[in-house]
Enzyme design. Structure first.
Site, PDB file in Angstrom:
ATOM      1  N   HIS A 124      -3.756  13.900  -0.675  1.00 13.66           N
ATOM      2  CA  HIS A 124      -2.623  14.287  -1.469  1.00 13.66           C
ATOM      3  C   HIS A 124      -1.736  13.303  -1.268  1.00 13.66           C
ATOM      4  O   HIS A 124      -1.333  12.810  -0.193  1.00 13.66           O
ATOM      5  CB  HIS A 124      -2.030  15.804  -0.876  1.00 13.66           C
TER       6      HIS A 124
ATOM      7  N   SER B  74       2.499  12.332  -2.627  1.00 15.14           N
ATOM      8  CA  SER B  74       3.844  12.914  -3.058  1.00 15.14           C
ATOM      9  C   SER B  74       4.962  11.998  -2.614  1.00 15.14           C
ATOM     10  O   SER B  74       4.978  11.605  -1.562  1.00 15.14           O
ATOM     11  CB  SER B  74       3.966  14.311  -2.448  1.00 15.14           C
TER      12      SER B  74
END
Length: 365
Positions: A227, A229
Site C-alpha cells: 500500500h 499513500s
C-alpha cells in the site's frame, strides 16, 4: 487515504502462521564452531571499541533466544561456510555482491533489538527540482502553492521478520515500511512545511535462491502486498494498492532486479469529492506496470539505475541514476538524479527533473 480491502486479507493470512509449536530445550551458548563463525560475521559490523568478549556475549545472547532466533543464526552460519569466505565467490573468483548482505540479514533478523534495512536509507540536504508542480496545492488553497526549488529529501526504510522458514528452511515473512519525504526546510515564509510524505507499508514473502540462468545467479525472489499513500485527504489525497513480485539476479560486480506489479482495483466512487472513490484512477499510466533496477560495484563505489515504464505508446515512466561512494565506516556519499513521472505520489502525473546530493546510511550492498 484508503487501504481498500487489503487489511482483512493480511490479518487472516498472518493469523494462520502463528499456530502453537512444541517448545525446544533451552540452550545457553553456541558451540565452539558456531561461536567462531558467529564472530567472523559480527566482527564485520562491530564498532571500533567493541571487545572480543563483547562480541562473544552478543552471540551467546542470540543463542539464548527462542527457536526462530537460533534457526536464523544457524542459517546465517551455514551460508558463510566453514572457512568464512568461499561462499562469497563465484566460479570465476568474483565476489557475490548480495551474499554478504543476505548473510548479515540472516544473523541480524535473530536479534529483536535490531530493525533490518529494507531499501536505501538516505538524507539529501540539497534536492533541487525545476518546474515545480504547484497546481494541486493551489487547487486545495494551501500555502504550498508557493514553493522553493531547493528542499530536503530523505528516506527511511526498515523491515522486521514475522515468521521464518514457512516452507521448510525457506520462505520468510516480513513486514516493511518505507517513508519518503520532501521538506521545504529552507522556506521560512511559510513555516518550513513538509511538502509531501509518502508512506509505504508492505507484507513480503521472501525466498532465498541459488539458480543460474544465462550466466546470472537468481539469489532472491519476493511476493509483496503493498500500500502506498501520501496520508492526505480531499484534493491532495493520493494512494494505491498493489500485488508485486521482485526477482534479484547477480553476476560478478553487477546485479539487477525485475519488479512487476498488478494494481488492486478500487471503486470509482460518486465523483472527485467522494472519499471512498479512487484518488488517482490513471496512476498506472504514469507510474507504469514494472520497475527494473540495476547496480554496478567497483572499488567500493556503486552506480545504480532505475527504469520505470508503462509499455504504452505515450512512453511515460521514469529513470533514476544514483552514485554512492565511501565517506566513513558508517556513512556513504550519495548523488541522485531523477527524470520522469512519480518522483512522489503528488507528482505522479507531473514530469519532474530533480537532482539531490547527500549521504546514505544503508546502501544496496
Amino acid at each position: 487515504m484508503r487501504l481498500s480491502h487489503v487489511p482483512l486479507c493480511l490479518l487472516i493470512f498472518c493469523a494462520s502462521l502463528f499456530a502453537d509449536e512444541p517448545p525446544e530445550p533451552d540452550r545457553t551458548e553456541l558451540s565452539k564452531e558456531e561461536m567462531d563463525q558467529c564472530l567472523r560475521i559480527a566482527v564485520t559490523v562491530a564498532g571500533k571499541d567493541m571487545s572480543i568478549e563483547g562480541l562473544r556475549d552478543v552471540c551467546n545472547t542470540l543463542a539464548r533466544g527462542d527457536s526462530s532466533e537460533r534457526e536464523a543464526i544457524s542459517q546465517a552460519l551455514a551460508a558463510i561456510g566453514n572457512d568464512g569466505t568461499e561462499q562469497d565467490k563465484d566460479a570465476s573468483g568474483n565476489s557475490h555482491l548480495l551474499e554478504r548482505r543476505l548473510n548479515m540479514e540472516a544473523l541480524n533478523r535473530a536479534n529483536r533489538f535490531l530493525l533490518t534495512p529494507h531499501k536505501r536509507n538516505y538524507l539529501l540536504p540539497v534536492s533541487y527540482q525545476e518546474n515545480r508542480n504547484t497546481a494541486p496545492y493551489a487547487d486545495a488553497g494551501t500555502s504550498l502553492a508557493s514553493q522553493q526549488s531547493t528542499e530536503v529529501e530523505f528516506q527511511l526504510s526498515v523491515k522486521i521478520l514475522i515468521r521464518e522458514g514457512i516452507f521448510g528452511d525457506n520462505g520468510h515473512l516480513y513486514m516493511a515500511y518505507t517513508n519518503h519525504s520532501l521538506w521545504q526546510a529552507y522556506y521560512r515564509d511559510i513555516s518550513r512545511p513538509f511538502r509531501e510524505t509518502n508512506h509505504q507499508p508492505e507484507l513480503i514473502l521472501s525466498f532465498v535462491n541459488d539458480w543460474n540462468i544465462f550466466g546470472f545467479r537468481n539469489v532472491l525472489n519476493e511476493v509483496m502486498i503493498t500500500h502506498q499513500s501520501n496520508g492526505q485527504s480531499g484534493d491532495l489525497s493520493r494512494s494505491w494498492d498493489r500485488i508485486m513480485v521482485n526477482s534479484v539476479f547477480e553476476r560478478g560486480s553487477f546485479a539487477f532486479a525485475f519488479n512487476p506489479w498488478y494494481r488492486i482495483p478500487e471503486s470509482e466512487g460518486d465523483g472527485p469529492d467522494d472519499p471512498t472513490g479512487d484518488d488517482n484512477p490513471d496512476i498506472h499510466k504514469y507510474m507504469g506496470n514494472f520497475e527494473l533496477s540495476a547496480a554496478w560495484h567497483r572499488k567500493d563505489n556503486i552506480v545504480s539505475l532505475m527504469l520505470r515504464n508503462n509499455l504504452r505508446s505515450d512512453n511515460r515512466g521514469a529513470v533514476e541514476l544514483g552514485y554512492s561512494f565511501p565517506v566513513s565506516s558508517t556513512v556513504r556519499g550519495y548523488l541522485k538524479v531523477f527524470n520522469g513521472y512519480g518522483h512522489s505520489l503528488i507528482d505522479y502525473d507531473h514530469h519532474t527533473n530533480a537532482i539531490g546530493l547527500g549521504i546514505t546510511f544503508t546502501d544496496l550492498f
